[in-house]
Scaffold this motif. Structure first.
Motif, PDB file in Angstrom:
ATOM      1  N   TYR A 155     180.754 -17.515 -26.711  1.00 29.22           N
ATOM      2  CA  TYR A 155     180.474 -17.787 -25.306  1.00 29.22           C
ATOM      3  C   TYR A 155     178.980 -18.078 -25.152  1.00 29.22           C
ATOM      4  O   TYR A 155     178.143 -17.277 -25.564  1.00 29.22           O
ATOM      5  N   ASP A 156     178.668 -19.208 -24.549  1.00 28.94           N
ATOM      6  CA  ASP A 156     177.278 -19.617 -24.378  1.00 28.94           C
ATOM      7  C   ASP A 156     176.738 -19.029 -23.080  1.00 28.94           C
ATOM      8  O   ASP A 156     177.115 -19.449 -21.987  1.00 28.94           O
ATOM      9  N   THR A 157     175.857 -18.040 -23.190  1.00 29.71           N
ATOM     10  CA  THR A 157     175.278 -17.408 -22.003  1.00 29.71           C
ATOM     11  C   THR A 157     174.129 -18.211 -21.423  1.00 29.71           C
ATOM     12  O   THR A 157     173.579 -17.853 -20.380  1.00 29.71           O
ATOM     13  N   GLY A 158     173.762 -19.293 -22.093  1.00 30.27           N
ATOM     14  CA  GLY A 158     172.693 -20.130 -21.588  1.00 30.27           C
ATOM     15  C   GLY A 158     171.349 -19.427 -21.636  1.00 30.27           C
ATOM     16  O   GLY A 158     171.107 -18.552 -22.463  1.00 30.27           O
ATOM     17  N   THR A 159     170.475 -19.791 -20.724  1.00 30.15           N
ATOM     18  CA  THR A 159     169.136 -19.174 -20.668  1.00 30.15           C
ATOM     19  C   THR A 159     169.058 -18.236 -19.469  1.00 30.15           C
ATOM     20  O   THR A 159     168.102 -18.275 -18.692  1.00 30.15           O
ATOM     21  N   MET A 160     170.098 -17.429 -19.311  1.00 28.10           N
ATOM     22  CA  MET A 160     170.218 -16.631 -18.102  1.00 28.10           C
ATOM     23  C   MET A 160     170.006 -15.136 -18.339  1.00 28.10           C
ATOM     24  O   MET A 160     170.398 -14.599 -19.373  1.00 28.10           O
ATOM     25  N   LEU A 161     169.403 -14.500 -17.341  1.00 26.48           N
ATOM     26  CA  LEU A 161     169.319 -13.048 -17.288  1.00 26.48           C
ATOM     27  C   LEU A 161     170.377 -12.562 -16.306  1.00 26.48           C
ATOM     28  O   LEU A 161     170.332 -12.923 -15.134  1.00 26.48           O
ATOM     29  N   TYR A 162     171.286 -11.742 -16.766  1.00 31.19           N
ATOM     30  CA  TYR A 162     172.329 -11.217 -15.897  1.00 31.19           C
ATOM     31  C   TYR A 162     171.884  -9.848 -15.373  1.00 31.19           C
ATOM     32  O   TYR A 162     172.389  -8.809 -15.789  1.00 31.19           O
ATOM     33  N   TYR A 163     170.941  -9.871 -14.445  1.00 34.39           N
ATOM     34  CA  TYR A 163     170.358  -8.666 -13.871  1.00 34.39           C
ATOM     35  C   TYR A 163     170.862  -8.490 -12.438  1.00 34.39           C
ATOM     36  O   TYR A 163     170.560  -9.297 -11.564  1.00 34.39           O
ATOM     37  N   ILE A 164     171.608  -7.419 -12.210  1.00 38.94           N
ATOM     38  CA  ILE A 164     172.226  -7.167 -10.908  1.00 38.94           C
ATOM     39  C   ILE A 164     171.346  -6.217 -10.099  1.00 38.94           C
ATOM     40  O   ILE A 164     171.210  -5.044 -10.458  1.00 38.94           O
ATOM     41  N   PRO A 165     170.746  -6.668  -9.000  1.00 36.80           N
ATOM     42  CA  PRO A 165     169.869  -5.797  -8.207  1.00 36.80           C
ATOM     43  C   PRO A 165     170.671  -4.860  -7.307  1.00 36.80           C
ATOM     44  O   PRO A 165     171.656  -5.272  -6.687  1.00 36.80           O
ATOM     45  N   CYS A 341     161.515 -12.999 -30.425  1.00 32.40           N
ATOM     46  CA  CYS A 341     162.850 -12.970 -31.038  1.00 32.40           C
ATOM     47  C   CYS A 341     163.273 -14.364 -31.480  1.00 32.40           C
ATOM     48  O   CYS A 341     162.883 -15.369 -30.889  1.00 32.40           O
ATOM     49  N   GLY A 342     164.084 -14.416 -32.509  1.00 34.01           N
ATOM     50  CA  GLY A 342     164.537 -15.688 -33.030  1.00 34.01           C
ATOM     51  C   GLY A 342     165.989 -15.987 -32.748  1.00 34.01           C
ATOM     52  O   GLY A 342     166.446 -17.113 -32.935  1.00 34.01           O
ATOM     53  N   LEU A 343     166.755 -14.984 -32.305  1.00 33.14           N
ATOM     54  CA  LEU A 343     168.190 -15.157 -32.066  1.00 33.14           C
ATOM     55  C   LEU A 343     168.574 -14.538 -30.736  1.00 33.14           C
ATOM     56  O   LEU A 343     167.921 -13.611 -30.259  1.00 33.14           O
ATOM     57  N   THR A 344     169.636 -15.063 -30.146  1.00 31.57           N
ATOM     58  CA  THR A 344     170.212 -14.469 -28.947  1.00 31.57           C
ATOM     59  C   THR A 344     171.624 -14.000 -29.267  1.00 31.57           C
ATOM     60  O   THR A 344     172.453 -14.781 -29.734  1.00 31.57           O
ATOM     61  N   GLU A 345     171.875 -12.721 -29.047  1.00 35.17           N
ATOM     62  CA  GLU A 345     173.214 -12.186 -29.265  1.00 35.17           C
ATOM     63  C   GLU A 345     174.131 -12.657 -28.141  1.00 35.17           C
ATOM     64  O   GLU A 345     173.803 -12.517 -26.966  1.00 35.17           O
ATOM     65  N   GLU A 346     175.277 -13.218 -28.523  1.00 36.47           N
ATOM     66  CA  GLU A 346     176.254 -13.691 -27.545  1.00 36.47           C
ATOM     67  C   GLU A 346     177.649 -13.264 -27.991  1.00 36.47           C
ATOM     68  O   GLU A 346     177.881 -13.012 -29.183  1.00 36.47           O
ATOM     69  N   PRO A 347     178.592 -13.174 -27.052  1.00 33.86           N
ATOM     70  CA  PRO A 347     179.972 -12.814 -27.434  1.00 33.86           C
ATOM     71  C   PRO A 347     180.523 -13.805 -28.454  1.00 33.86           C
ATOM     72  O   PRO A 347     180.509 -15.018 -28.225  1.00 33.86           O
ATOM     73  N   ASN A 362     190.228 -13.861 -28.145  1.00 37.13           N
ATOM     74  CA  ASN A 362     189.571 -15.037 -27.599  1.00 37.13           C
ATOM     75  C   ASN A 362     188.503 -14.578 -26.614  1.00 37.13           C
ATOM     76  O   ASN A 362     188.270 -13.384 -26.452  1.00 37.13           O
ATOM     77  N   LEU A 363     187.869 -15.528 -25.968  1.00 37.98           N
ATOM     78  CA  LEU A 363     186.766 -15.219 -25.071  1.00 37.98           C
ATOM     79  C   LEU A 363     187.120 -15.478 -23.607  1.00 37.98           C
ATOM     80  O   LEU A 363     186.247 -15.731 -22.776  1.00 37.98           O
ATOM     81  N   GLU A 364     188.402 -15.396 -23.289  1.00 36.56           N
ATOM     82  CA  GLU A 364     188.833 -15.627 -21.911  1.00 36.56           C
ATOM     83  C   GLU A 364     188.226 -14.600 -20.965  1.00 36.56           C
ATOM     84  O   GLU A 364     187.851 -14.928 -19.832  1.00 36.56           O
ATOM     85  N   PHE A 365     188.143 -13.347 -21.396  1.00 34.98           N
ATOM     86  CA  PHE A 365     187.528 -12.315 -20.568  1.00 34.98           C
ATOM     87  C   PHE A 365     186.081 -12.685 -20.242  1.00 34.98           C
ATOM     88  O   PHE A 365     185.643 -12.608 -19.087  1.00 34.98           O
ATOM     89  N   GLU A 366     185.335 -13.090 -21.244  1.00 32.65           N
ATOM     90  CA  GLU A 366     183.939 -13.463 -21.035  1.00 32.65           C
ATOM     91  C   GLU A 366     183.823 -14.701 -20.142  1.00 32.65           C
ATOM     92  O   GLU A 366     182.887 -14.797 -19.337  1.00 32.65           O
ATOM     93  N   ASN A 367     184.765 -15.633 -20.282  1.00 31.88           N
ATOM     94  CA  ASN A 367     184.747 -16.838 -19.456  1.00 31.88           C
ATOM     95  C   ASN A 367     184.897 -16.518 -17.974  1.00 31.88           C
ATOM     96  O   ASN A 367     184.472 -17.298 -17.114  1.00 31.88           O
ATOM     97  N   ARG A 368     185.490 -15.387 -17.683  1.00 33.15           N
ATOM     98  CA  ARG A 368     185.666 -14.972 -16.290  1.00 33.15           C
ATOM     99  C   ARG A 368     184.602 -13.963 -15.841  1.00 33.15           C
ATOM    100  O   ARG A 368     184.167 -13.973 -14.684  1.00 33.15           O
ATOM    101  N   LEU A 369     184.180 -13.090 -16.761  1.00 31.44           N
ATOM    102  CA  LEU A 369     183.247 -12.034 -16.376  1.00 31.44           C
ATOM    103  C   LEU A 369     181.846 -12.563 -16.093  1.00 31.44           C
ATOM    104  O   LEU A 369     181.231 -12.198 -15.079  1.00 31.44           O
ATOM    105  N   PHE A 370     181.307 -13.403 -16.963  1.00 28.14           N
ATOM    106  CA  PHE A 370     179.919 -13.831 -16.792  1.00 28.14           C
ATOM    107  C   PHE A 370     179.695 -14.633 -15.506  1.00 28.14           C
ATOM    108  O   PHE A 370     178.696 -14.406 -14.810  1.00 28.14           O
ATOM    109  N   PRO A 371     180.592 -15.567 -15.140  1.00 30.57           N
ATOM    110  CA  PRO A 371     180.418 -16.215 -13.836  1.00 30.57           C
ATOM    111  C   PRO A 371     180.505 -15.224 -12.677  1.00 30.57           C
ATOM    112  O   PRO A 371     179.794 -15.381 -11.670  1.00 30.57           O
ATOM    113  N   LEU A 372     181.350 -14.187 -12.817  1.00 28.93           N
ATOM    114  CA  LEU A 372     181.447 -13.164 -11.777  1.00 28.93           C
ATOM    115  C   LEU A 372     180.119 -12.424 -11.634  1.00 28.93           C
ATOM    116  O   LEU A 372     179.622 -12.214 -10.515  1.00 28.93           O
ATOM    117  N   ILE A 373     179.537 -12.007 -12.752  1.00 27.74           N
ATOM    118  CA  ILE A 373     178.239 -11.320 -12.704  1.00 27.74           C
ATOM    119  C   ILE A 373     177.196 -12.227 -12.053  1.00 27.74           C
ATOM    120  O   ILE A 373     176.387 -11.782 -11.227  1.00 27.74           O
TER     121      ILE A 373
END
Length: 383
Positions: A155-165, A341-347, A362-373
């Motif tokens: 799953y490609d998380t892109g260049t995003m910070l998933y920080y929930i305020p 850092c040289g690597l980004t950990e992703e699902p 599969n990564l169906e869970f991640e495909n739904r969770l990350f857009p939700l976050i």
């Protein structure tokens, strides 16, 4: 320890550029991070040989990756070629059955190694077109000389910070007009807190906790009077964080999740968006009642990689706020570390087609969770 040498098969004209996380003041759905490019990259001419001096997860301790095809042109004994071809076509049949049952062309008439090269090219193109999250295909040979294919989905998380305020949520509870929506979002955040297992910044095992502690130390060491307001901002972040966590900690928020959705009647666009997000979160909770965001973390068990990897637990978290001096300072601190850092950990899911049972993960869970976050971040940041 046996070392593994890795090669990617063939050329990669569409190789991805490196990406890093970027942290800026939140203006989009998810906060992006600024830094020089640090994410792993693929050489367009095929990856060069690399060695690993750490234990490799998922049973690859004694796996040797075959050379790219130019090097495979070397003369091999007929029996060795026959075994490689037999193993390869057996693995090819397995991958064809697993992925949509496509029928690969018969390449045996082309002769070694062009037959394998053509088949690999065909499989790569099929997976690229038809398999969501597919990332790479590798041809490997284990310590017993068995040749097979490994498919990697990521799953490609892109260049995003998933920080929930959470301070915006606290303020919603203090406002009579938004209190009902706050309860709805509380159930959403409770799901993310308890089930998705997103780190909370007031817990000592959270990466963001120590970032705030470091900022607190900086403030204490500076005697300038103008820092008083910054000290107050940090105290508010701590106090509000504790109050919201007390609310999140109650699993009753999950028990009454469905009831809150059913009873909620949106009166404006903001409340309509709250309801939409709540419904998506509840559906995800129903479909995956015990699944955490880190289930497919690639480097989760490799402690020696910590200094080189932007771990998922570092860019997914609850935080105090996504605005103000404290967030800007946090963003700068995070950027400084991530730049090293040289690597980004992703699902990531690895599937080995070597005759053993192939995982159905599969990564169906991640495909739904990350857009939700991302939607939750945007809603709370821009409320």
């Amino acid at each position: 320890m046996e070392y593994a040498t890795q090669y990617y098969i063939g050329h990669h004209p569409n190789a991805q550029a490196r990406k890093t996380k970027k942290a800026v003041q939140a203006v989009k759905r998810v906060h992006s991070m600024d830094a020089t490019n640090k994410r792993r990259t693929r050489n367009k001419q095929g990856q060069t040989e690399v060695s690993s001096n750490t234990n490799v997860a998922n049973g690859f301790l004694k796996t040797t990756f075959l050379p790219k095809l130019e090097a495979m042109k070397t003369v091999r004994p007929a029996k060795e070629v026959e075994k490689i071809e037999t193993d390869f076509y057996y693995s090819l049949c397995g991958i064809a059955r697993h992925y949509n049952g496509f029928e690969p062309m018969d390449t045996r008439t082309f002769g070694y190694p062009y037959n394998i090269a053509l088949s690999v090219w065909e499989v790569e193109n099929h997976l690229k077109r038809h398999v969501k999250n597919w990332n790479s295909l590798r041809l490997v040979q284990d310590d017993k000389g068995k040749t097979f294919l490994i498919s990697e989905e990521q799953y490609d998380t892109g260049t995003m910070l998933y920080y929930i305020p959470v301070i915006p949520l606290y303020k919603m509870f203090k406002n009579r007009s938004t209190k009902r929506a706050a309860r709805l979002l509380l159930s959403v955040c409770s799901y993310l807190y308890h089930i998705a297992d997103i780190p909370y910044y007031r817990q000592e095992d959270a990466y963001i906790y120590w970032q705030y502690e470091m900022i607190s130390d900086w403030i204490e060491q500076d005697d300038e009077a103008e820092l008083d307001s910054r000290k107050d901002e940090l105290k508010v972040a701590q106090w509000c964080g504790d109050k919201i966590e007390q609310k999140l900690f109650s699993r009753r928020n999950l028990d009454v999740f469905a009831e809150r959705i059913k009873a909620f009647r949106p009166k404006n666009d903001f409340e309509q968006e709250c309801l939409r997000i709540a419904k998506e979160a509840f559906t995800l909770y129903t479909d995956y009642p015990a699944t955490a965001v880190f289930q497919h973390a690639k480097y989760a068990e490799d402690e020696e990689q910590d200094s080189e990897v932007i771990a998922m637990r570092k860019y997914i978290s609850f935080i105090a706020n996504a605005k103000g001096w404290l967030y800007e300072t946090l963003a700068e601190s995070v950027n400084n570390e991530f730049n090293e850092c040289g690597l980004t950990e992703e699902p990531t899911v690895l599937k080995r087609f070597n005759g053993t049972s192939v995982t159905n993960c599969n990564l169906e869970f991640e495909n739904r969770l990350f857009p939700l976050i991302g939607d939750v971040c945007y809603l709370l940041t821009n409320n």
